[in-house]
Design a protein around this motif. Structure first.
Motif, PDB file in Angstrom:
ATOM      1  N   ASN A 110       2.647   5.813   4.187  1.00 52.46           N
ATOM      2  CA  ASN A 110       2.012   5.254   2.994  1.00 52.46           C
ATOM      3  C   ASN A 110       2.620   5.800   1.706  1.00 52.46           C
ATOM      4  O   ASN A 110       2.163   5.494   0.612  1.00 52.46           O
ATOM      5  CB  ASN A 110       0.496   5.483   3.020  1.00 52.46           C
ATOM      6  CG  ASN A 110       0.120   6.952   3.043  1.00 52.46           C
ATOM      7  OD1 ASN A 110       0.969   7.840   2.938  1.00 52.46           O
ATOM      8  ND2 ASN A 110      -1.150   7.220   3.211  1.00 52.46           N
TER       9      ASN A 110
ATOM     10  N   ALA B  61       6.003   1.142   5.858  1.00 52.00           N
ATOM     11  CA  ALA B  61       4.678   0.723   6.329  1.00 52.00           C
ATOM     12  C   ALA B  61       4.703   0.433   7.828  1.00 52.00           C
ATOM     13  O   ALA B  61       3.763   0.778   8.552  1.00 52.00           O
ATOM     14  CB  ALA B  61       4.197  -0.496   5.548  1.00 52.00           C
TER      15      ALA B  61
ATOM     16  N   SER C 131       0.814  -1.217   0.000  1.00 52.84           N
ATOM     17  CA  SER C 131       0.000   0.000   0.000  1.00 52.84           C
ATOM     18  C   SER C 131       0.851   1.272   0.000  1.00 52.84           C
ATOM     19  O   SER C 131       0.317   2.370  -0.066  1.00 52.84           O
ATOM     20  CB  SER C 131      -0.939   0.002   1.205  1.00 52.84           C
ATOM     21  OG  SER C 131      -0.196   0.089   2.403  1.00 52.84           O
TER      22      SER C 131
END
Length: 92
Positions: A72, A67, A26
């Motif tokens: 992010n 992370a 992500s």
């Protein structure tokens, strides 16, 4: 025979890149310092000539570590043949 299998598995493992974990997937990479984001801190990755793809290995390390810190987004700020430094950010 067992020793040979163990040695081969260690060699293959040593040459494989660090896998990108779920949280690391992500994390996005940007080329310029992101605006409106909270600075988290520096992260780095390193490799050596034994890796099939040192750049992928280092980027995966950076994203996984970012992370873990709650970031992010990462901006790669320095690269060398076997090391990378990035700045980690939390962006909305």
């Amino acid at each position: 025979m067992k020793v040979m299998i163990l040695v081969l598995s260690l060699v293959v493992t040593a040459c494989s890149s660090v896998p990108l974990n779920e949280a690391g997937r992500s994390v996005r990479t940007v080329r310029t310092t992101p605006t409106g984001c909270k600075y988290i801190g520096p992260v780095s990755g390193s490799a050596n000539e034994d890796y099939k793809n040192p750049a992928e290995h280092m980027i995966n390390q950076i994203k996984n570590d970012a992370a873990k810190l709650g970031a992010n987004t990462v901006e790669i700020t320095s690269t060398a043949p076997y090391s990378m430094i990035a700045e980690a950010y939390s962006c909305q």
